[in-house]
Design a protein around this motif. Structure first.
Motif, PDB file in Angstrom:
ATOM      1  N   LEU A  37       0.825  -1.201   0.000  1.00 32.63           N
ATOM      2  CA  LEU A  37       0.000   0.000   0.000  1.00 32.63           C
ATOM      3  C   LEU A  37       0.863   1.256   0.000  1.00 32.63           C
ATOM      4  N   ALA A  38       1.933   1.250   0.802  1.00 30.14           N
ATOM      5  CA  ALA A  38       2.789   2.433   0.870  1.00 30.14           C
ATOM      6  C   ALA A  38       3.337   2.791  -0.505  1.00 30.14           C
ATOM      7  N   VAL A  54      -3.605   8.931   2.986  1.00 29.01           N
ATOM      8  CA  VAL A  54      -4.212   7.607   2.804  1.00 29.01           C
ATOM      9  C   VAL A  54      -4.159   6.804   4.104  1.00 29.01           C
ATOM     10  N   LEU A  55      -3.020   6.835   4.786  1.00 27.92           N
ATOM     11  CA  LEU A  55      -2.916   6.108   6.052  1.00 27.92           C
ATOM     12  C   LEU A  55      -3.872   6.683   7.098  1.00 27.92           C
ATOM     13  N   VAL A  91     -13.759  -6.963   0.370  1.00 24.78           N
ATOM     14  CA  VAL A  91     -14.315  -6.145  -0.705  1.00 24.78           C
ATOM     15  C   VAL A  91     -13.470  -4.893  -0.929  1.00 24.78           C
ATOM     16  N   SER A  92     -13.107  -4.210   0.140  1.00 25.97           N
ATOM     17  CA  SER A  92     -12.337  -2.969   0.010  1.00 25.97           C
ATOM     18  C   SER A  92     -10.926  -3.231  -0.493  1.00 25.97           C
ATOM     19  N   ALA A 114      -9.435   2.850   1.622  1.00 29.98           N
ATOM     20  CA  ALA A 114      -8.721   2.713   2.888  1.00 29.98           C
ATOM     21  C   ALA A 114      -9.634   3.022   4.068  1.00 29.98           C
ATOM     22  N   ALA A 115     -10.514   4.010   3.910  1.00 26.39           N
ATOM     23  CA  ALA A 115     -11.466   4.338   4.972  1.00 26.39           C
ATOM     24  C   ALA A 115     -12.439   3.189   5.210  1.00 26.39           C
ATOM     25  N   LEU A 116     -12.901   2.543   4.132  1.00 22.32           N
ATOM     26  CA  LEU A 116     -13.804   1.398   4.274  1.00 22.32           C
ATOM     27  C   LEU A 116     -13.096   0.248   4.986  1.00 22.32           C
TER      28      LEU A 116
END
Length: 417
Positions: A37-38, A54-55, A91-92, A114-116
């Motif tokens: 992800l980073a 994002v984090l 799913v996310s 990322a929030a989900l």
């Protein structure tokens, strides 16, 4: 180890075996996801500030929904909540992987997904933390923690390095995809765990009353709130300086993406070797040794802040991994032996809320600070502050003197109504 039989004794419990296998499958993917992800974010927007956003998008929902997760777990059953949140996480994560692999990802896509994922994680973490005492006898909690830790830490050795290799060769999206599919597999395994749901209370107090009860327990238990308050700052430092600035520093120096994966793997080697040693050691004062050990978490930031050299960073990360494993075992023993079962998920939810509440602040502020003062000076100061704060927690006698519970209890198959 004299209490609770051999270290493999918890594996005699069928529910524990499926729970352990589910966690192992999930960890196989998640050890790769952080590195992937980073660098996925840095591929979309080459900026420490963008990565911090994002984090933070992942962390903020965790702060918001953790308390609800504790109430849900204590109300509807921990296995059910874990299954539902795993599906949402899958799913996310698969959606994020598809966007990154296809080359269509934009920063706002990653923020939303990322929030989900953070929302699902927040709801599931108190359930996972509170489930173990229902699966094994209380006398076997240390063995059970180590049975979980050894294979998980072995995966953590390989996961970051493999993820770094994938980033270099085929891109970060594939590691995210693997993590998404492991959520699905973990959910299927959890379906084999048979724990009776909580008995309905004659006069349900409601969500707010449950939260007040949990808050009262937290504030009246000194060792609990002192350590939680300490980790509010410690986690903000780690998430900002190490997790956010670390990949940026790697891309700007000879360390590189692959080298950053090796540093994270060195940390996992420390986890693994320490978990093997702890099989033979009984932590009679779990928080005393835990807080001394966690102070080594500042070592990688200090080493990289002085000079970003791969070998020095890896050695320091190895020491941090040892410290993290000692603290993790000590904290879980303190919580699971001293907190009543009917309060455990709520206690963990307040623990996680306090520990995570400042993480978004660290993630959002570290990029601008690094832009003004430089990445290395900020890393160095953060590492020194981390070690100092960890040791300062031992000023509390409640933390220093907390000892193990010696009474042996049965498997808690049904939560107390």
């Amino acid at each position: 180890m004299s209490d609770g039989g051999s270290v493999l004794a918890p594996l005699r419990e069928t529910n524990f075996r499926y729970y352990a296998l589910s966690r192992l499958v999930d960890r196989a993917g998640s050890t790769m996801a952080g590195v992937a992800l980073a660098f996925a974010v840095l591929e979309v927007s080459d900026s420490a500030t963008a990565l911090g956003i994002v984090l933070a998008a992942y962390s903020i929902p965790m702060v918001v929904f953790l308390l609800a997760g504790g109430v849900l777990a204590d109300t509807f059953g921990r296995t059910l909540v874990m299954q539902a949140t795993n599906v949402l996480s899958a799913v996310s994560q698969l959606g994020m992987a598809a966007l990154v692999i296809s080359g269509t990802a934009e920063l706002w896509h990653l923020v939303v997904l990322a929030a989900l994922n953070g929302t699902a994680t927040a709801a599931g973490m108190p359930a996972m933390a509170g489930l173990l005492p229902q699966l094994v006898p209380r006398a076997q909690l240390q063995q059970a923690n180590l049975v979980l830790a050894v294979p998980e830490n072995a995966l953590m050795v390989l996961g970051p390095a493999i993820s770094g290799l994938l980033v270099v060769t085929i891109g970060p999206g594939w590691a995210l995809a693997v993590d998404g599919f492991t959520y699905v597999a973990a959910t299927l395994l959890l379906m084999r765990v048979r724990i009776p749901p909580p008995l309905p209370r004659e006069d349900p107090p409601g969500v707010l009353a449950d939260l007040r009860e949990g808050w009262t327990y937290l504030t009246s238990t000194t060792w609990l709130w002192v350590v939680v308050a300490s980790f509010s700052l410690l986690n903000a430092i780690t998430s900002g300086a190490f997790n956010t600035l670390g990949p940026v520093l790697a891309t700007e120096t000879d360390i590189g993406e692959g080298g950053w994966g090796l540093i994270r793997s060195a940390e996992a080697v420390g986890f693994l070797l320490c978990s093997l040693v702890l099989i033979k050691i009984r932590l009679r004062r779990p928080l005393l040794w835990g807080m001394v050990a966690i102070a080594f978490g500042g070592a990688p930031m200090i080493a990289l802040g002085i000079e970003p050299v791969l070998v020095a960073g890896a050695v320091a990360a190895f020491a941090a991994g040892i410290g993290s494993q000692v603290f993790g075992l000590g904290w879980d023993l303190a919580m699971r032996e001293h907190v009543p079962d009917e309060m455990l998920s709520r206690a963990y939810s307040y623990d996680m809320l306090g520990s995570f509440v400042a993480i978004p602040i660290g993630q959002l502020t570290i990029g601008p600070l690094a832009a003004v003062f430089g990445v290395q000076p900020v890393m160095l100061i953060a590492g020194l502050a981390y070690a100092t704060l960890a040791l300062a927690t031992l000023a509390s006698r409640s933390v220093r003197d907390l000892t193990r519970v010696t009474t042996v209890g049965p498997v808690a198959t049904t939560p107390t109504p």
